[in-house]
Design an enzyme around this catalytic site. Structure first.
Site, PDB file in Angstrom:
ATOM      1  N   SER A 183      32.724  48.692  40.045  1.00 21.98           N
ATOM      2  CA  SER A 183      34.239  48.562  39.053  1.00 21.98           C
ATOM      3  C   SER A 183      33.669  47.054  38.345  1.00 21.98           C
ATOM      4  O   SER A 183      34.026  45.641  39.060  1.00 21.98           O
ATOM      5  CB  SER A 183      35.786  48.187  40.204  1.00 21.98           C
ATOM      6  OG  SER A 183      37.161  48.273  39.446  1.00 21.98           O
TER       7      SER A 183
ATOM      8  N   SER B  46      37.450  49.257  34.702  1.00 24.69           N
ATOM      9  CA  SER B  46      38.998  48.445  34.099  1.00 24.69           C
ATOM     10  C   SER B  46      40.214  48.108  33.039  1.00 24.69           C
ATOM     11  O   SER B  46      39.398  47.532  32.162  1.00 24.69           O
ATOM     12  CB  SER B  46      39.164  47.390  35.449  1.00 24.69           C
ATOM     13  OG  SER B  46      38.846  47.314  36.624  1.00 24.69           O
ATOM     14  N   LEU B  47      39.926  49.721  32.223  1.00 21.47           N
ATOM     15  CA  LEU B  47      40.643  49.847  31.697  1.00 21.47           C
ATOM     16  C   LEU B  47      41.752  48.697  31.369  1.00 21.47           C
ATOM     17  O   LEU B  47      42.023  47.763  29.940  1.00 21.47           O
ATOM     18  CB  LEU B  47      40.996  51.119  30.630  1.00 21.47           C
ATOM     19  CG  LEU B  47      40.836  51.499  29.162  1.00 21.47           C
ATOM     20  CD1 LEU B  47      39.078  51.441  28.894  1.00 21.47           C
ATOM     21  CD2 LEU B  47      40.592  53.238  29.406  1.00 21.47           C
ATOM     22  N   ASN B  48      43.206  49.350  31.679  1.00 20.33           N
ATOM     23  CA  ASN B  48      44.389  48.817  31.918  1.00 20.33           C
ATOM     24  C   ASN B  48      45.315  48.440  30.485  1.00 20.33           C
ATOM     25  O   ASN B  48      46.329  47.946  30.901  1.00 20.33           O
ATOM     26  CB  ASN B  48      43.919  47.260  32.242  1.00 20.33           C
ATOM     27  CG  ASN B  48      43.542  47.492  33.663  1.00 20.33           C
ATOM     28  OD1 ASN B  48      43.737  48.465  34.539  1.00 20.33           O
ATOM     29  ND2 ASN B  48      42.863  46.139  34.422  1.00 20.33           N
TER      30      ASN B  48
ATOM     31  N   CYS C 149      46.482  39.872  38.611  1.00 18.94           N
ATOM     32  CA  CYS C 149      45.209  40.037  39.990  1.00 18.94           C
ATOM     33  C   CYS C 149      45.318  38.305  40.552  1.00 18.94           C
ATOM     34  O   CYS C 149      45.450  37.207  39.057  1.00 18.94           O
ATOM     35  CB  CYS C 149      44.272  40.323  38.959  1.00 18.94           C
ATOM     36  SG  CYS C 149      43.370  40.016  40.530  1.00 18.94           S
TER      37      CYS C 149
ATOM     38  N   ASN D  96      50.251  46.243  42.032  1.00 13.49           N
ATOM     39  CA  ASN D  96      51.220  45.516  43.362  1.00 13.49           C
ATOM     40  C   ASN D  96      51.866  44.189  42.955  1.00 13.49           C
ATOM     41  O   ASN D  96      50.522  43.382  42.278  1.00 13.49           O
ATOM     42  CB  ASN D  96      49.529  45.083  44.217  1.00 13.49           C
ATOM     43  CG  ASN D  96      49.447  46.995  44.874  1.00 13.49           C
ATOM     44  OD1 ASN D  96      50.086  47.420  45.093  1.00 13.49           O
ATOM     45  ND2 ASN D  96      47.821  46.770  44.404  1.00 13.49           N
TER      46      ASN D  96
ATOM     47  N   GLY E 161      36.159  38.863  43.148  1.00 11.13           N
ATOM     48  CA  GLY E 161      35.129  39.287  42.109  1.00 11.13           C
ATOM     49  C   GLY E 161      34.968  40.272  40.742  1.00 11.13           C
ATOM     50  O   GLY E 161      35.506  41.150  41.179  1.00 11.13           O
ATOM     51  N   GLU E 162      33.988  39.312  39.651  1.00 13.81           N
ATOM     52  CA  GLU E 162      33.761  40.565  39.275  1.00 13.81           C
ATOM     53  C   GLU E 162      32.151  40.542  39.310  1.00 13.81           C
ATOM     54  O   GLU E 162      31.728  40.051  38.338  1.00 13.81           O
ATOM     55  CB  GLU E 162      34.004  39.694  37.127  1.00 13.81           C
ATOM     56  CG  GLU E 162      33.263  40.628  36.524  1.00 13.81           C
ATOM     57  CD  GLU E 162      33.599  42.265  36.424  1.00 13.81           C
ATOM     58  OE1 GLU E 162      34.417  42.394  35.937  1.00 13.81           O
ATOM     59  OE2 GLU E 162      32.345  42.441  36.130  1.00 13.81           O
TER      60      GLU E 162
ATOM     61  N   CYS F 134      35.751  47.820  51.119  1.00 11.32           N
ATOM     62  CA  CYS F 134      36.103  47.679  49.915  1.00 11.32           C
ATOM     63  C   CYS F 134      35.549  45.922  49.633  1.00 11.32           C
ATOM     64  O   CYS F 134      35.789  44.979  50.742  1.00 11.32           O
ATOM     65  CB  CYS F 134      37.201  47.426  49.628  1.00 11.32           C
ATOM     66  SG  CYS F 134      37.218  46.072  47.736  1.00 11.32           S
TER      67      CYS F 134
ATOM     68  N   CYS G  56      42.396  37.773  34.493  1.00  8.94           N
ATOM     69  CA  CYS G  56      43.775  38.814  34.394  1.00  8.94           C
ATOM     70  C   CYS G  56      45.011  38.581  35.590  1.00  8.94           C
ATOM     71  O   CYS G  56      45.103  38.346  35.830  1.00  8.94           O
ATOM     72  CB  CYS G  56      43.443  40.693  34.792  1.00  8.94           C
ATOM     73  SG  CYS G  56      41.507  40.533  34.415  1.00  8.94           S
TER      74      CYS G  56
HETATM   75  N1  SAH Z   1      37.019  42.580  38.723  1.00 11.25           N
HETATM   76  C1  SAH Z   1      36.844  44.075  38.927  1.00 11.25           C
HETATM   77  C2  SAH Z   1      37.156  44.211  40.386  1.00 11.25           C
HETATM   78  C3  SAH Z   1      37.623  43.480  41.431  1.00 11.25           C
HETATM   79  S1  SAH Z   1      39.651  43.993  41.010  1.00 11.25           S
HETATM   80  C4  SAH Z   1      37.788  44.472  38.272  1.00 11.25           C
HETATM   81  O1  SAH Z   1      38.618  44.036  37.401  1.00 11.25           O
HETATM   82  O2  SAH Z   1      37.200  45.700  37.983  1.00 11.25           O
HETATM   83  C5  SAH Z   1      39.438  45.735  41.233  1.00 11.25           C
HETATM   84  C6  SAH Z   1      40.765  46.824  40.831  1.00 11.25           C
HETATM   85  O3  SAH Z   1      41.953  45.941  40.718  1.00 11.25           O
HETATM   86  C7  SAH Z   1      40.506  46.312  39.670  1.00 11.25           C
HETATM   87  O4  SAH Z   1      41.140  48.094  38.772  1.00 11.25           O
HETATM   88  C8  SAH Z   1      42.080  45.778  39.069  1.00 11.25           C
HETATM   89  O5  SAH Z   1      42.368  46.157  37.430  1.00 11.25           O
HETATM   90  C9  SAH Z   1      42.715  45.987  39.946  1.00 11.25           C
HETATM   91  N2  SAH Z   1      43.906  44.693  40.161  1.00 11.25           N
HETATM   92  C10 SAH Z   1      44.104  43.821  40.175  1.00 11.25           C
HETATM   93  N3  SAH Z   1      45.464  43.275  40.071  1.00 11.25           N
HETATM   94  C11 SAH Z   1      46.504  44.297  40.930  1.00 11.25           C
HETATM   95  C12 SAH Z   1      47.758  44.193  40.954  1.00 11.25           C
HETATM   96  N4  SAH Z   1      48.204  43.374  40.836  1.00 11.25           N
HETATM   97  N5  SAH Z   1      47.868  45.697  41.260  1.00 11.25           N
HETATM   98  C13 SAH Z   1      46.895  46.361  41.190  1.00 11.25           C
HETATM   99  N6  SAH Z   1      45.663  46.348  40.743  1.00 11.25           N
HETATM  100  C14 SAH Z   1      44.763  45.502  40.554  1.00 11.25           C
HETATM  101 FE1  SF4 Z   2      40.789  40.171  38.655  1.00 12.64          FE
HETATM  102 FE2  SF4 Z   2      38.998  42.293  38.353  1.00 12.64          FE
HETATM  103 FE3  SF4 Z   2      40.392  40.976  36.704  1.00 12.64          FE
HETATM  104 FE4  SF4 Z   2      38.829  38.993  38.405  1.00 12.64          FE
HETATM  105  S1  SF4 Z   2      37.975  41.386  36.919  1.00 12.64           S
HETATM  106  S2  SF4 Z   2      40.498  38.842  37.661  1.00 12.64           S
HETATM  107  S3  SF4 Z   2      39.476  40.322  40.375  1.00 12.64           S
HETATM  108  S4  SF4 Z   2      41.236  41.779  38.218  1.00 12.64           S
END
Ligand code: SAH
Ligand code: SF4
Length: 347
Positions: A195, A218-220, A121, A294, A163-164, A107, A118
């Site tokens: 992602s 990443s839908l969430n 995160c 997490n 990062g994104e 990764c 977010c």
């Molecule tokens: N920025 C990109 C890729 C990095 S984050 C993105 O957001 O897709 C990778 C994944 O980790 C994303 O799906 C995000 O939703 C998830 N993620 C971020 N923080 C998290 C946390 N505290 N617990 C579980 N998953 C998390």
């Molecule tokens: Fe974290 Fe991905 Fe959101 Fe950036 S975009 S803050 S890396 S979950």
């Protein structure tokens, strides 16, 4: 006056070819150099013994090749390894190596920090410091590969670290070209996954290009109100629009988009959310990765109880959507999703 040398690892395969044109060299030179850099992992021009001495000399006057060395490698109880790298300007990034049955997944990070903010995160809490260069993205793979035994090669690359990736579009796409190029890393396009939160202009651009990698989104959340709250980026890149683009993406045969869904207790984990998800994703070749949060002291959410997670998964499966609960690996060394901050976990 000193002329700045070109870092060869910042060049895509076609840019490398153009760069070499200035030496009036035959085209296969670029194939040879790709092989030295990425198949063999050369650290110097002297190693490139099938190039003439003169040519190597000329090359070294105009170019160089950067490297990364891990500052620290932390090992999790579950076999996950976290690599901490220091960049030339002192910034730090992380990569996570995840063994799992027959796979060995790396990764990697695409930015120092992240601007998306977010709420769940830790990388988001850092804000964006800067984009990574192509070489800095690719060097994570080279540096980790050097620590591996030849009999256990890397099988998958996921761009899911700090990062994104689509906010660093050009560099990330060039790096992926190197990952999948037959003379460079030669990963199958099915084994490279990017992602993203789903930035609309970049997603539209992807739809126009023949992109060759797997996509994870990443839908969430299952509605805009919740997503606005959890992921501020949704205010400018709303669900419906992002999903509309997903619906029309030219996917490779049998490919599906992976939708990631971080489960947060009381926020997005109700049976109604699961049912809304089924509706939202109708007509898109999809599968769902449920990621129970997490937790961290700085994050104001909780992971749902096991029973609720299973129930959520069941609703999706019964509705015909493949859904797996992703085991969080490496949480004891802060290497799991959303825990990367570019620092060691234990000191
Ligand atoms: N920025 C990109 C890729 C990095 S984050 C993105 O957001 O897709 C990778 C994944 O980790 C994303 O799906 C995000 O939703 C998830 N993620 C971020 N923080 C998290 C946390 N505290 N617990 C579980 N998953 C998390
Ligand atoms: Fe974290 Fe991905 Fe959101 Fe950036 S975009 S803050 S890396 S979950």
């Amino acid at each position: 006056m000193t002329i700045e040398k070109v870092d060869l690892k910042n060049l895509s395969p076609s840019e490398l070819e153009t760069f070499l044109n200035r030496f009036g060299k035959e085209r296969y030179r670029s194939v040879q150099i790709l092989r030295w850099l990425y198949k063999k992992g050369a650290h110097s021009f002297e190693e490139m013994t099938n190039l003439s001495k003169n040519f190597r000399q000329e090359l070294s006057q105009a170019s160089n090749m950067s490297n990364l060395q891990p500052l620290l490698v932390e090992q999790s109880r579950d076999g996950t390894n976290k690599f901490l790298f220091q960049l030339e300007d002192g910034n730090r990034i992380e990569s996570v190596l995840i063994p799992d049955k027959k796979r060995l997944t790396l990764c990697i990070s695409t930015q120092v920090g992240c601007a998306m903010g977010c709420q769940f995160c830790l990388t988001g809490k850092m804000g964006l410091i800067r984009n990574l260069a192509v070489a800095e993205i690719i060097n994570q793979i080279l540096a980790v590969r050097e620590t591996l035994n030849e009999r256990t090669p890397l099988t998958n690359i996921v761009l899911m670290g700090m990062g994104e990736p689509l906010a660093n579009y050009e560099n990330v796409l060039k790096a992926i070209q190197l990952m999948t190029h037959p003379e460079a890393f030669k990963f199958s396009s099915r084994r490279v996954t990017l992602s993203t939160v789903g930035l609309i202009p970049e997603m539209e651009q992807l739809a126009k290009e023949k992109f060759r990698f797997r996509l994870a989104l990443s839908l969430n959340a299952s509605d805009d109100e919740t997503r606005n709250h959890l992921m501020p980026v949704n205010r400018y890149h709303p669900l419906e629009k992002v999903l509309e683009i997903c619906r029309n993406l030219p996917l490779q045969p049998r490919a599906r988009i992976t939708f990631e869904y971080v489960l947060l207790e009381g926020e997005n984990d109700s049976p109604e959310d699961a049912k809304r998800l089924l509706k939202l994703l109708k007509g898109i070749p999809s599968k769902i990765n449920l990621i129970p949060l997490n937790e961290a002291p700085e994050i104001p959410f909780k992971r749902p109880p096991e029973e609720k997670i299973r129930h959520f998964q069941e609703i999706l499966m019964k509705g015909g959507l493949p859904a797996i609960v992703r085991a969080s690996k490496g949480s004891d060394i802060s290497a799991a999703c959303g825990q990367l901050q570019g620092k060691a976990s234990r000191f």
